[in-house]
Structures are given as C-alpha cells and as structure tokens.
Design a protein around this motif. Structure first.
Motif, PDB file in Angstrom:
ATOM      1  N   LEU A 101      23.414 -19.194  20.869  1.00 54.67           N
ATOM      2  CA  LEU A 101      24.329 -19.943  21.738  1.00 54.67           C
ATOM      3  C   LEU A 101      24.027 -19.590  23.190  1.00 54.67           C
ATOM      4  O   LEU A 101      23.469 -18.522  23.467  1.00 54.67           O
ATOM      5  CB  LEU A 101      25.783 -19.568  21.421  1.00 54.67           C
ATOM      6  N   ILE A 105      24.474 -18.597  16.053  1.00 56.78           N
ATOM      7  CA  ILE A 105      25.128 -19.342  14.980  1.00 56.78           C
ATOM      8  C   ILE A 105      24.661 -18.754  13.657  1.00 56.78           C
ATOM      9  O   ILE A 105      23.510 -18.355  13.515  1.00 56.78           O
ATOM     10  CB  ILE A 105      24.764 -20.830  15.081  1.00 56.78           C
ATOM     11  N   LEU A 119      31.302 -17.888  11.628  1.00 60.53           N
ATOM     12  CA  LEU A 119      30.373 -18.971  12.005  1.00 60.53           C
ATOM     13  C   LEU A 119      29.342 -18.497  13.023  1.00 60.53           C
ATOM     14  O   LEU A 119      28.299 -19.113  13.187  1.00 60.53           O
ATOM     15  CB  LEU A 119      31.139 -20.165  12.591  1.00 60.53           C
ATOM     16  N   CYS A 120      29.646 -17.393  13.702  1.00 61.64           N
ATOM     17  CA  CYS A 120      28.734 -16.859  14.698  1.00 61.64           C
ATOM     18  C   CYS A 120      28.610 -15.352  14.509  1.00 61.64           C
ATOM     19  O   CYS A 120      29.464 -14.729  13.884  1.00 61.64           O
ATOM     20  CB  CYS A 120      29.241 -17.123  16.115  1.00 61.64           C
ATOM     21  N   ILE A 167      28.542 -27.711  14.408  1.00 70.38           N
ATOM     22  CA  ILE A 167      27.860 -27.032  13.306  1.00 70.38           C
ATOM     23  C   ILE A 167      28.076 -27.802  12.001  1.00 70.38           C
ATOM     24  O   ILE A 167      27.130 -28.061  11.247  1.00 70.38           O
ATOM     25  CB  ILE A 167      28.366 -25.577  13.164  1.00 70.38           C
TER      26      ILE A 167
END
Lengths: 128, 128, 128, 128
Positions: free
Chosen positions: A42, A82, A71-72, A31
């Motif tokens: 994902l 993401i 981040l997710c 990322i």
DNA sequence: GTGGTCTAGACCACA
DNA sequence: GTGGTCTAGACCACT
C-alpha cells in the motif's frame, strides 16, 4: 465529497463522515472486487496523507483497522501490504455481504415491508 | 441493549448510536408499520424521559427531528402528536425503503457481487 | 392550520404558533379592514373558546391584549366590545402598517438588497 | 441589546428572541451581503461561545441550522466552514428576500392597504 | 484541537 | 400541564 487518486487507487471522501472509516471501506472493497493485486504494497502513510490531503494519523488508523481484520499486514521498515491470502479475502467479502444483506432485511422488515415486495423492488432495480 | 416500554411503544436502546437517533428510527418504523394510531398523542417529553431513563432534552431532540420530517406536530401546551396524514406516512416509508434498497445495492455492487447472486441470497434468506 | 368561524369572524389558527397572538393579529386586522362594526360586542370568552376549540384562558389573554391597545373595552357583566373610536382604529392601523414597512426594509437592507430592487419586486408582485 | 465582535463578524444579541436564531439570521445575512468570504472557516464552537459569552451548545445549534440549510459544512476535526457555493448563497438570499416580500404584502393586504399606497410608502421611505 | 452527545437542572411562554 | 431555551459541565470520536 471529493475524489482523489493515489497510485492505482481512487478514493471518494466526504469530510462529514469518519475519513478513516471511508478509507477502510473503500480499500476492503477494492480488494474484494479484485481491483488491487494481493500481496501488493500500500502507499506509505505519508504519501497517502499528502495525496488525500488528510492527516497522517487518519491513514494510520485506517491501516490499523485493515490489519486487525487480517486484510493487511505491516512489515517493519517496509510498509503496509495487502494480504496474499485469497481465502482471507473471500472470508471478508462474505462477511461484508452478509452484513449488507442482514441490514437490508432488518430495514425492510422494520418498515413492515414483505419479502415479496422487497424481492420485486430488487428485481426492478438498476444494478449499474 | 435495553428494552423499555412507554405506553404502547417499545424501545430498544443501546449505546452504539445516539439515543435521539435510535428514538427517531424506531418511532418512524412504528408509524410505518401502522403500530401506532395516526393523530395520536406521543408521551410528553417528561414522561418519555422518565420512562426511558434519559434526559428530557434528548427526547426533545428526537421529537424535533420527527417534526422536521413532518411525521409529528407540536401543539402549544398540549403536546406532540403523530401526523394524521396517511400520505405523509407513506411518503416517509417509501423514502426509507428506497434508501435501504439503494444502500444494499451499493454495498453489493462495491463488493463485486452480481445482481443475480444478490437476488439468490435474498430469496434464500429467512424473513422472520 | 385550521379555519374556524365564530359569528361573522373567521379565524385561521396554526397550533404551532401562540394562539392568543394569532387571535389578536386577526381581530386587529378585521377591525382595520372595516370588516367588523365599531362598538360591536365580541363573542363571549366562553363562546369563542368553544367554537375555536381552544382554552378559555387563551381567549382571555387575547381580549386583554386588545384592551391594552385600546381596540377593545371590557364592560362588567356585559362582555367585551370593539372600540367605537374610528380615530383609535386609524391609529392602530397606521402603527401596524409602519411596523410592517419598517421590518420589510430592515429585512431587505440586511440582505444587501437595494431600494430600487425592492421597489421593482413590489411592483411586479401580485397583490391579490 | 449587546454588540459583540468575533473575528471579522459582529453580532447584536438581545433577549427577545432565541440566541441561536439571532445568530443564524445574522450569519445568513453577513453571507448574503458578501461580508464574509466563501469557504472561510467560522470561529470554533468554543471560541464563538467564549467571545459571545454564551453556552457552546447554543453555538452548536446555530451551526447545525446553518448546515441544514447548506450555508455551512462541518469538517471532522477541522471546524465549521462557510459554503464555497455562490449558487447556494444566492439561493438562500433569494428565498429570504421572497419571504420578506411575501410577509410584507400579506401584512399590508390584511390591513386593507392598497398596493399603490404600499408602493408610495416604500418610495418615500429612508433606506439608509 | 475540532464538533457531537448527553446529563442535570433552571427558567420561560403557552394553554 | 405542555414544549422551548439556555447554562454548566462531562465524556467521546475524529483529525
């Protein structure tokens, strides 16, 4: 030490280290490098587990870590995505880089190596 | 996070890493920094254990690791001694420094950070 | 690993192995090779200890072992002497050689190595 | 002197040497002789301990030693496996054989025995 | 389930 | 006194 590919993502796994940790690190870095599209879905836990030949609960743990960092995000019934926030990505990237720098300095200092010498070594080092 | 002193050596132990590993790291670094005299006797396993308030076998493990690296040697019935070989010390120091450098570079590169930027950060960083 | 000389006898001591055992082995072999005169007086425990820089009780133990095997004898008030019996020397030599041969064969066999191969290696080996 | 069987592996343990060392030696040799399949899973630490009637940490130590040599590898949560690398096996086998040969020669030479005599004895010896 | 670490305490060999 | 080994049993991280 094995290299496996899932979708566009390539993983290098060493079974003697925590696998979930390696996954987290490698996804963070993909990322950070801009190698994966923001907002992208994902692979499902199941797909990831099958293709990496690891236990699904390991994938779950990795995804949870990434979610905890922001981040997710998990969307019920849809999967794990993401983040779309470029700012979040920059924040994490800065933090990881700061940690790396700090740990490098601590390592060198604790060995009694001067800043000048460390800089010289870094300058002389191959980057690629 | 506790600081304890044994003889001239000072240890900082926490629970985030194996104790024997922290001992190895810290003793390696004291030797590398020239803080302990080459050829010196280390505290006996029992003394070290009592003063650090840890189990003797944990000390044994740390000493074994140091011996395996060649930084220490055991003398039957006399105790464990730091190597007298300055060359060995330099060798280990170089190796630890090289590892630190390598891991720093890998970290930075994997985050997509350029060599120039890394150098700039290092230059700007406080060393002490 | 240190080399020290006492009278006509030269010892190589490694402090990480039992010292008394190394002394026994080396004295046995000096006798077997005919390097020391039969019936000769061994250095006193005290001299040996001082010159080898080891504990006197270690020398005592080595001498006891040699006496137990019949290679040496203690004479009250006079010291410890190497046997005068050539037959005894031959007997010990034969036994040590037989043990070495047996352990070599066991080692090779347990590794699945054939007699022919072992013979070939021995033939090709430098002896000096 | 006891013989115990664990899976397809048979161990002979006595009290004259450290148990972990005997285990290492015997497993090395089973691998060298091709008696165990490469890549095979070793019995778990607990199983091994129960069946050999020894403490689990003794097994742990033996497995660690084998891992350090590269003959085994640990996989998190899965167990300990024999290396799949035939090359590694050959390397270790060669090294063990070389050590045995070297120690045999040293033993014989230090007894003042000629190469010719040693060869004759080896030729005459029973191998099985 | 797997191995990793640590403790507490025993016994031994060596100097 | 020194380190070396082993036991018994606990707790933890990982899969």
């Amino acid at each position: 030490m094995e290299t496996r590919t899932v979708g566009h993502m390539q993983f290098v796994l060493d079974l003697s280290l925590p696998i979930y940790e390696q996954m987290v690190n490698q996804i963070q870095r993909m990322i950070a490098r801009g190698e994966v599209e923001l907002g992208m879905k994902l692979p499902s836990v199941r797909d990831m587990a099958v293709q990496l030949k690891i236990n699904p609960s390991t994938v779950v743990r990795a995804y949870q870590e990434l979610e905890r960092e922001g981040l997710c995000e998990k969307r019920r019934g849809q999967g794990t995505f993401i983040t779309s926030s470029q700012a979040k990505v920059e924040e994490v990237k800065k933090q990881l880089a700061a940690e790396a720098l700090h740990s490098f300095i601590e390592n060198m200092r604790s060995l009694g190596i001067t800043k000048e010498l460390a800089q010289k070594w870094l300058e002389e080092a191959e980057w690629e």
